[in-house]
Motif scaffolding. Sequence first.
Motif, PDB file in Angstrom:
ATOM      1  N   PRO A 208       1.166  10.721  42.069  1.00  0.00           N
ATOM      2  CA  PRO A 208       1.635   9.715  41.105  1.00  0.00           C
ATOM      3  C   PRO A 208       1.797  10.259  39.692  1.00  0.00           C
ATOM      4  O   PRO A 208       2.722   9.872  38.971  1.00  0.00           O
ATOM      5  CB  PRO A 208       0.556   8.632  41.190  1.00  0.00           C
ATOM      6  N   GLY A 209       0.918  11.177  39.309  1.00  0.00           N
ATOM      7  CA  GLY A 209       1.039  11.761  37.978  1.00  0.00           C
ATOM      8  C   GLY A 209       2.308  12.574  37.794  1.00  0.00           C
ATOM      9  O   GLY A 209       2.894  12.585  36.704  1.00  0.00           O
ATOM     10  N   ARG A 210       2.748  13.249  38.855  1.00  0.00           N
ATOM     11  CA  ARG A 210       3.994  14.010  38.765  1.00  0.00           C
ATOM     12  C   ARG A 210       5.193  13.081  38.654  1.00  0.00           C
ATOM     13  O   ARG A 210       6.102  13.295  37.850  1.00  0.00           O
ATOM     14  CB  ARG A 210       4.132  14.920  39.987  1.00  0.00           C
ATOM     15  N   GLU A 211       5.197  12.012  39.463  1.00  0.00           N
ATOM     16  CA  GLU A 211       6.264  11.025  39.373  1.00  0.00           C
ATOM     17  C   GLU A 211       6.329  10.443  37.958  1.00  0.00           C
ATOM     18  O   GLU A 211       7.418  10.274  37.388  1.00  0.00           O
ATOM     19  CB  GLU A 211       6.046   9.916  40.395  1.00  0.00           C
ATOM     20  N   ALA A 212       5.161  10.170  37.371  1.00  0.00           N
ATOM     21  CA  ALA A 212       5.117   9.627  36.010  1.00  0.00           C
ATOM     22  C   ALA A 212       5.630  10.650  35.001  1.00  0.00           C
ATOM     23  O   ALA A 212       6.339  10.287  34.045  1.00  0.00           O
ATOM     24  CB  ALA A 212       3.689   9.214  35.661  1.00  0.00           C
ATOM     25  N   GLU A 213       5.289  11.929  35.175  1.00  0.00           N
ATOM     26  CA  GLU A 213       5.778  12.966  34.259  1.00  0.00           C
ATOM     27  C   GLU A 213       7.305  13.009  34.239  1.00  0.00           C
ATOM     28  O   GLU A 213       7.917  13.216  33.187  1.00  0.00           O
ATOM     29  CB  GLU A 213       5.245  14.331  34.686  1.00  0.00           C
ATOM     30  N   VAL A 214       7.917  12.836  35.399  1.00  0.00           N
ATOM     31  CA  VAL A 214       9.379  12.825  35.456  1.00  0.00           C
ATOM     32  C   VAL A 214       9.912  11.617  34.698  1.00  0.00           C
ATOM     33  O   VAL A 214      10.857  11.727  33.908  1.00  0.00           O
ATOM     34  CB  VAL A 214       9.866  12.818  36.916  1.00  0.00           C
ATOM     35  N   PHE A 215       9.305  10.452  34.912  1.00  0.00           N
ATOM     36  CA  PHE A 215       9.747   9.243  34.219  1.00  0.00           C
ATOM     37  C   PHE A 215       9.544   9.344  32.708  1.00  0.00           C
ATOM     38  O   PHE A 215      10.278   8.731  31.932  1.00  0.00           O
ATOM     39  CB  PHE A 215       8.992   8.022  34.737  1.00  0.00           C
ATOM     40  N   GLU A 216       8.543  10.102  32.284  1.00  0.00           N
ATOM     41  CA  GLU A 216       8.238  10.214  30.855  1.00  0.00           C
ATOM     42  C   GLU A 216       9.078  11.270  30.140  1.00  0.00           C
ATOM     43  O   GLU A 216       9.026  11.373  28.914  1.00  0.00           O
ATOM     44  CB  GLU A 216       6.754  10.552  30.682  1.00  0.00           C
ATOM     45  N   SER A 217       9.831  12.035  30.902  1.00  0.00           N
ATOM     46  CA  SER A 217      10.629  13.108  30.313  1.00  0.00           C
ATOM     47  C   SER A 217      12.111  12.799  30.485  1.00  0.00           C
ATOM     48  O   SER A 217      12.486  11.761  31.032  1.00  0.00           O
ATOM     49  CB  SER A 217      10.272  14.446  30.972  1.00  0.00           C
ATOM     50  N   TRP A 218      12.953  13.686  29.995  1.00  0.00           N
ATOM     51  CA  TRP A 218      14.385  13.451  30.061  1.00  0.00           C
ATOM     52  C   TRP A 218      15.107  14.795  29.979  1.00  0.00           C
ATOM     53  O   TRP A 218      14.563  15.791  29.502  1.00  0.00           O
ATOM     54  CB  TRP A 218      14.839  12.543  28.911  1.00  0.00           C
ATOM     55  N   PRO A 219      16.340  14.854  30.482  1.00  0.00           N
ATOM     56  CA  PRO A 219      17.099  16.107  30.424  1.00  0.00           C
ATOM     57  C   PRO A 219      17.585  16.398  29.009  1.00  0.00           C
ATOM     58  O   PRO A 219      18.017  15.502  28.292  1.00  0.00           O
ATOM     59  CB  PRO A 219      18.279  15.852  31.372  1.00  0.00           C
ATOM     60  N   ARG A 220      17.505  17.632  28.593  1.00  0.00           N
ATOM     61  CA  ARG A 220      17.997  18.050  27.276  1.00  0.00           C
ATOM     62  C   ARG A 220      19.522  18.192  27.323  1.00  0.00           C
ATOM     63  O   ARG A 220      20.091  18.732  28.276  1.00  0.00           O
ATOM     64  CB  ARG A 220      17.375  19.384  26.867  1.00  0.00           C
ATOM     65  N   GLY A 221      20.170  17.729  26.288  1.00  0.00           N
ATOM     66  CA  GLY A 221      21.609  17.920  26.163  1.00  0.00           C
ATOM     67  C   GLY A 221      22.413  17.299  27.286  1.00  0.00           C
ATOM     68  O   GLY A 221      23.456  17.839  27.678  1.00  0.00           O
ATOM     69  N   LEU A 222      21.957  16.144  27.780  1.00  0.00           N
ATOM     70  CA  LEU A 222      22.591  15.557  28.958  1.00  0.00           C
ATOM     71  C   LEU A 222      24.072  15.274  28.750  1.00  0.00           C
ATOM     72  O   LEU A 222      24.921  15.708  29.532  1.00  0.00           O
ATOM     73  CB  LEU A 222      21.860  14.278  29.364  1.00  0.00           C
TER      74      LEU A 222
END
Length: 290
Positions: A208-222
Motif C-alpha cells: 500500500p505504501g508503494r501505491e501511495a507513493e505513486v499517487f503522491e508523485s507525478w511525471p516531470r515535464g508531462l
Amino acid sequence: MTLLPWSHPSSAGFTLRGWHSAPSGKPLLHFIHGNGFCCRTYEPMLAQLAEHFDLWLCDMQGHGESEHGGAFVGWNRNAELAVEAFTAGRGIFGEVPRYACGHSFGGVLSSLILAEHPELFQRAVLLDPVLFPRRQLLLRHMLGWLLRNPMAEGARNRRRHWPDREAVFERFQGRGIFRGWETAALQAHIQHALRDEPGQGVVLRCEPGREAEVFESWPRGLWQALGRIRTSVRLIHGDHTYPFVRQSAARLAAANAHVSVEQLPGGHCFMQEHSQLTAQRVRAFLLAGE
C-alpha cells in the motif's frame, strides 16, 4: 495463453520482472499496467490480443513480480527502466513491428516512452491514461505535501492481508475500483496481484505504501513530453472515467495531431469491464497500418 517469465537487473539497483509470450513472428506488443495492479491483472484482454501479437508485459517497480526497490524512483525513471528492460530482452523476437499499450499509470509511462524514444514503437494505444492537467501539476509542484491526496490516503489505509483468495474475491467483487469488472478479470487480479505468504494467507504484491507513493508523485515535464510525440496514438477512455481524464484527452488531441481519442463504455478500468470490446478496438487501431 502461455507466458514465460523474464527478469532484468536494472541500473536503478533492483530487478524488474515480467512475462512474455514465445516468439512467433507476430507483431510485438509492450504493455504496462496501472498503479496497484500488475500486467497479468489484464489477462482477459491480453489473451485476446495474444491471438494477433506477441506480448511483452512489464511489472513496474514494486508491482507484480518486480522488486520493491526501496523508495519510488519516479514516473520518468520507471519509464526509462521499462525501455532498458525491453531493449535488453526484445532481441529474441527479431525485427517485427512493435507497438505499445498501457493503462492509467502505465498509459502515462508509455506516453513518456513515446516522447523520448520515437523510434521504438510504430503505434500506441493509451487506455485511460491519468494525464494530470497542467494546473494540477503546477499546484502539486508548488504546494506538494500541503495538498490533501485522497487517493494516496486510501492506498495507505488499504488492507494488505486476507486468509485466502476466496475472501479477497468476496471483499473486492462489485466494490470500489473493481465495480463492474468481469469475473475473469477480477480472478486474474486476485491470482496474480497477490502472493501466498506462509502463516499470513495471501498478501498484496504491491505494498500500500508503494501505491501511495505513486499517487503522491507525478511525471516531470508531462505536457512538454506529450507535445513531442510523433507516433500515431489512440487514446481510449471510458465514458464514466474521471472527468480530468476526458478533459486532458480532448486537450491533447487538439494540441497534437498524432493523437486521436475514442470513448468506450465503462469507467477508469473499462478494459476490465469489457475486455473483448477493448481488445477489438486496440487491435483495430494498432494493425490499421499493417
